[in-house]
Design a protein around this motif. Structure first.
Motif, short mmCIF file in Angstrom:
data_model
loop_
_atom_site.label_atom_id
_atom_site.label_comp_id
_atom_site.label_asym_id
_atom_site.label_seq_id
_atom_site.Cartn_x
_atom_site.Cartn_y
_atom_site.Cartn_z
N ARG A 14 -31.86 12.82 -6.14
CA ARG A 14 -30.46 12.39 -6.21
C ARG A 14 -29.99 11.89 -4.85
NH1 ARG A 14 -25.41 14.50 -8.62
NH2 ARG A 14 -23.87 13.10 -7.74
N LEU A 15 -30.44 12.50 -3.76
CA LEU A 15 -30.05 12.10 -2.41
C LEU A 15 -31.26 11.47 -1.72
CD1 LEU A 15 -28.03 15.26 -1.37
CD2 LEU A 15 -27.12 13.05 -2.10
N ARG A 45 -23.79 11.82 2.62
CA ARG A 45 -23.53 13.25 2.46
C ARG A 45 -24.25 13.94 3.63
NH1 ARG A 45 -20.00 14.42 -1.79
NH2 ARG A 45 -20.19 12.70 -3.25
N TRP A 53 -27.89 9.73 1.23
CA TRP A 53 -27.02 8.95 0.35
C TRP A 53 -27.27 9.32 -1.10
CZ3 TRP A 53 -27.95 7.63 5.17
CH2 TRP A 53 -26.93 7.02 5.90
N ASP A 54 -26.18 9.46 -1.84
CA ASP A 54 -26.21 9.78 -3.26
C ASP A 54 -26.50 8.49 -4.03
OD1 ASP A 54 -25.53 10.32 -5.94
OD2 ASP A 54 -23.92 11.67 -5.38
N ARG A 56 -26.08 7.82 -7.07
CA ARG A 56 -24.98 7.48 -7.99
C ARG A 56 -23.87 6.74 -7.26
NH1 ARG A 56 -24.53 13.18 -11.31
NH2 ARG A 56 -26.67 13.20 -12.05
#
Length: 83
Positions: A14-15, A45, A53-54, A56
């Motif tokens: 995710r990240l 983040r 970085w996410d 999404r």
């Protein structure tokens, strides 16, 4: 940021790191830094002392980029009633 070996291949992280985020949106890391600075890409983040970085948030930022051949309409104030 290395891929976690605990994740199955079908589950992407995710990240992601700055370099991976730049590659994800098809720009160089330097250009990605500029896009973060000017607001076209999201800020990272914080994971302890690392930044990530996410994906999404990256997807959402890419969705907001202008499309070639389409005119840009700034509707920033479209939800405000005129006096």
């Amino acid at each position: 940021m290395a891929r976690q070996t605990a994740l199955p291949p079908s589950l992407p992280p995710r990240l992601i790191s700055r370099e991976a985020a730049a590659a994800y949106v098809s720009v160089s890391p330097g250009k990605f830094d500029q896009m973060v600075e000017d607001g076209r890409m999201p800020r990272p983040r914080i994971l302890d002392r690392r930044k990530a970085w996410d994906v999404r948030a990256l997807d959402s930022a890419v969705d907001q980029l202008p499309v070639d051949g389409e005119s840009f309409v700034d509707d920033t104030w479209s939800d405000i009633d005129a006096a």
